[in-house]
Design a protein around this motif. Structure first.
Motif, mmCIF file in Angstrom:
data_model
loop_
_atom_site.group_PDB
_atom_site.id
_atom_site.type_symbol
_atom_site.label_atom_id
_atom_site.label_comp_id
_atom_site.label_asym_id
_atom_site.label_seq_id
_atom_site.Cartn_x
_atom_site.Cartn_y
_atom_site.Cartn_z
ATOM 1 N N GLN A 155 0.824 -1.200 0.000
ATOM 2 C CA GLN A 155 0.000 0.000 0.000
ATOM 3 C C GLN A 155 0.863 1.257 0.000
ATOM 4 O OE1 GLN A 155 -1.694 1.801 3.578
ATOM 5 N NE2 GLN A 155 -3.716 1.240 2.796
ATOM 6 N N LYS A 156 1.833 1.272 0.897
ATOM 7 C CA LYS A 156 2.669 2.465 1.006
ATOM 8 C C LYS A 156 3.984 2.110 1.693
ATOM 9 C CE LYS A 156 0.585 6.188 2.325
ATOM 10 N NZ LYS A 156 -0.122 7.181 3.177
ATOM 11 N N VAL A 157 5.077 2.610 1.134
ATOM 12 C CA VAL A 157 6.386 2.499 1.771
ATOM 13 C C VAL A 157 6.973 3.903 1.808
ATOM 14 C CG1 VAL A 157 8.731 1.581 1.624
ATOM 15 C CG2 VAL A 157 6.793 0.135 0.985
ATOM 16 N N ARG A 158 7.303 4.364 2.993
ATOM 17 C CA ARG A 158 7.821 5.725 3.079
ATOM 18 C C ARG A 158 8.837 5.858 4.199
ATOM 19 N NH1 ARG A 158 3.106 9.483 5.891
ATOM 20 N NH2 ARG A 158 2.702 8.161 7.687
ATOM 21 N N GLU A 159 9.720 6.825 4.016
ATOM 22 C CA GLU A 159 10.688 7.197 5.048
ATOM 23 C C GLU A 159 10.286 8.566 5.565
ATOM 24 O OE1 GLU A 159 15.540 7.316 5.682
ATOM 25 O OE2 GLU A 159 14.689 7.641 3.700
ATOM 26 N N LYS A 160 10.109 8.646 6.867
ATOM 27 C CA LYS A 160 9.625 9.881 7.469
ATOM 28 C C LYS A 160 10.622 10.382 8.507
ATOM 29 C CE LYS A 160 5.619 11.707 10.011
ATOM 30 N NZ LYS A 160 4.301 11.373 10.622
ATOM 31 N N ASP A 161 10.824 11.689 8.540
ATOM 32 C CA ASP A 161 11.736 12.284 9.517
ATOM 33 C C ASP A 161 10.984 12.650 10.785
ATOM 34 O OD1 ASP A 161 13.988 12.120 7.926
ATOM 35 O OD2 ASP A 161 13.601 14.039 6.956
ATOM 36 N N LEU A 162 11.591 12.321 11.912
ATOM 37 C CA LEU A 162 11.060 12.702 13.224
ATOM 38 C C LEU A 162 12.040 13.663 13.860
ATOM 39 C CD1 LEU A 162 9.164 12.310 15.716
ATOM 40 C CD2 LEU A 162 10.680 10.454 16.405
ATOM 41 N N ASP A 163 11.587 14.854 14.173
ATOM 42 C CA ASP A 163 12.430 15.863 14.816
ATOM 43 C C ASP A 163 11.911 16.118 16.221
ATOM 44 O OD1 ASP A 163 13.996 16.342 12.455
ATOM 45 O OD2 ASP A 163 12.314 17.504 11.663
ATOM 46 N N ALA A 206 15.550 11.972 13.373
ATOM 47 C CA ALA A 206 15.614 10.532 13.118
ATOM 48 C C ALA A 206 14.785 10.182 11.893
ATOM 49 C CB ALA A 206 15.103 9.752 14.325
ATOM 50 N N SER A 207 15.297 9.260 11.086
ATOM 51 C CA SER A 207 14.533 8.768 9.936
ATOM 52 C C SER A 207 13.842 7.463 10.327
ATOM 53 C CB SER A 207 15.450 8.530 8.730
ATOM 54 O OG SER A 207 16.323 7.445 8.963
ATOM 55 N N ILE A 208 12.554 7.380 10.056
ATOM 56 C CA ILE A 208 11.742 6.220 10.409
ATOM 57 C C ILE A 208 11.148 5.629 9.129
ATOM 58 C CG2 ILE A 208 9.675 5.442 11.642
ATOM 59 C CD1 ILE A 208 10.153 7.705 13.623
ATOM 60 N N TRP A 209 11.290 4.311 8.973
ATOM 61 C CA TRP A 209 10.722 3.623 7.816
ATOM 62 C C TRP A 209 9.398 2.966 8.203
ATOM 63 C CZ3 TRP A 209 11.874 3.709 2.809
ATOM 64 C CH2 TRP A 209 13.159 4.122 2.412
ATOM 65 N N ALA A 210 8.398 3.116 7.348
ATOM 66 C CA ALA A 210 7.108 2.449 7.551
ATOM 67 C C ALA A 210 6.681 1.798 6.237
ATOM 68 C CB ALA A 210 6.046 3.446 8.012
ATOM 69 N N SER A 211 6.450 0.494 6.289
ATOM 70 C CA SER A 211 5.999 -0.259 5.118
ATOM 71 C C SER A 211 4.634 -0.854 5.438
ATOM 72 C CB SER A 211 6.988 -1.379 4.779
ATOM 73 O OG SER A 211 8.289 -0.858 4.548
ATOM 74 N N ALA A 212 3.612 -0.494 4.650
ATOM 75 C CA ALA A 212 2.241 -0.925 4.932
ATOM 76 C C ALA A 212 1.682 -1.737 3.765
ATOM 77 C CB ALA A 212 1.354 0.286 5.203
ATOM 78 N N TYR A 213 0.894 -2.763 4.105
ATOM 79 C CA TYR A 213 0.325 -3.681 3.117
ATOM 80 C C TYR A 213 -1.132 -3.962 3.482
ATOM 81 C CZ TYR A 213 5.333 -4.333 2.644
ATOM 82 O OH TYR A 213 6.679 -4.097 2.498
ATOM 83 N N THR A 214 -1.980 -4.156 2.473
ATOM 84 C CA THR A 214 -3.379 -4.468 2.733
ATOM 85 C C THR A 214 -3.822 -5.650 1.885
ATOM 86 O OG1 THR A 214 -4.128 -2.862 1.066
ATOM 87 C CG2 THR A 214 -4.006 -2.102 3.354
ATOM 88 N N LYS A 215 -4.946 -6.215 2.262
ATOM 89 C CA LYS A 215 -5.505 -7.349 1.532
ATOM 90 C C LYS A 215 -7.017 -7.182 1.437
ATOM 91 C CE LYS A 215 -5.866 -12.406 1.590
ATOM 92 N NZ LYS A 215 -5.467 -13.647 2.290
ATOM 93 N N GLU A 216 -7.541 -7.412 0.250
ATOM 94 C CA GLU A 216 -8.984 -7.357 0.058
ATOM 95 C C GLU A 216 -9.600 -8.667 0.534
ATOM 96 O OE1 GLU A 216 -11.054 -7.510 -3.913
ATOM 97 O OE2 GLU A 216 -11.284 -5.362 -3.450
ATOM 98 N N VAL A 217 -10.525 -8.562 1.473
ATOM 99 C CA VAL A 217 -11.198 -9.747 2.001
ATOM 100 C C VAL A 217 -12.697 -9.530 1.934
ATOM 101 C CG1 VAL A 217 -9.284 -10.366 3.540
ATOM 102 C CG2 VAL A 217 -11.101 -8.850 4.366
ATOM 103 N N GLU A 218 -13.441 -10.613 2.040
ATOM 104 C CA GLU A 218 -14.897 -10.516 1.968
ATOM 105 C C GLU A 218 -15.500 -10.733 3.349
ATOM 106 O OE1 GLU A 218 -18.729 -12.495 -0.384
ATOM 107 O OE2 GLU A 218 -16.680 -12.828 -1.106
ATOM 108 N N TYR A 219 -16.230 -9.754 3.816
ATOM 109 C CA TYR A 219 -16.994 -9.887 5.063
ATOM 110 C C TYR A 219 -18.067 -8.816 5.077
ATOM 111 C CZ TYR A 219 -14.233 -5.981 6.959
ATOM 112 O OH TYR A 219 -13.631 -4.766 7.160
#
Length: 222
Positions: free
Chosen positions: A55-63, A78-91
């Motif tokens: 879904q999204k991969v980003r590097e974000k600065d924290l001051d 500080a540089s912080i990495w966040a990698s996010a993933y999603t899945k389509e499900v039925e409910y």
């Protein structure tokens, strides 16, 4: 002393002086102290096996500003990495991005022998509240989050403690239970936070999140 040995010592002295100069700038307030993290992420094979999409991969600065002994304030970045993933499900009678996974990497931040990492002393529940913002799904806000169980999982060569939480969310006017798995641990100088969530009724997603956690690489090459 041979010429080659003098050269080695000179090179070492130059490196020490450069490091000292950087720390001195920080202490004198001439510049922020910079910390960098390495990205963590599940393998492509695990993503394909479980059906999750990036879904999204980003590097974000924290001051932030920290207080040093003597009442001195200094800036830290500080540089912080966040990698996010999603899945389509039925409910609830529809298909939607209802399952999600995130891997967050925060540098180990120490100054004068003490940690200045803003999440070092947070409980897993507080970590959960902090990092829920890293995941975007169609299920809206999750409330009434409670701890349900704790177990061990082999991740990055060691047994890691994983906590399972259960919360509630509203989907199409119906209240459903959302299960959340979270683990956090130090690895290669970074603090890693791995988090997965999905409707509790979809029991196969519990196993899928564990597959993703077990596959995580850090640092990610390339």
């Amino acid at each position: 002393m041979t010429h080659s040995r003098r050269s080695v010592l000179a090179a070492g002295a130059t490196g020490t002086l450069a490091l000292t100069a950087g720390c001195l700038d920080f202490v004198l307030g001439n510049g922020p102290l910079q910390f960098n993290s390495d990205r963590a992420a599940p393998t492509d094979g695990a993503l394909e096996e479980t059906g999750y999409q990036k879904q999204k991969v980003r590097e974000k600065d924290l001051d932030r500003t920290i207080n040093l002994p003597g009442g001195i304030e200094r800036d830290v970045s500080a540089s912080i990495w966040a990698s996010a993933y999603t899945k389509e499900v039925e409910y609830a009678g529809q298909k939607r991005d209802g399952a999600a996974f995130a891997a967050v990497s925060i540098p180990g931040m120490k100054v004068a022998g003490r940690s200045v990492n803003p999440i070092d002393d947070l409980s897993n529940k507080k970590l959960l509240e902090r990092f829920m913002s890293q995941i975007e799904t169609d299920q809206g806000a999750i409330r009434d989050i409670k701890h349900e169980s704790t177990f061990k999982l082999g991740i990055l060569g060691d047994g890691r403690t994983v906590d399972t939480f259960v919360g509630k969310s509203e989907v199409e006017g119906q209240t459903i239970d959302i299960e959340i798995k979270l683990t956090s641990f130090d690895h290669e100088g970074d603090l890693l936070v791995l988090l997965g969530l999905y409707p509790k009724m979809l029991t196969e997603e519990s196993a899928n999140v564990e597959v993703l956690m077990e596959s995580v690489e850090h640092p990610v090459e390339g």
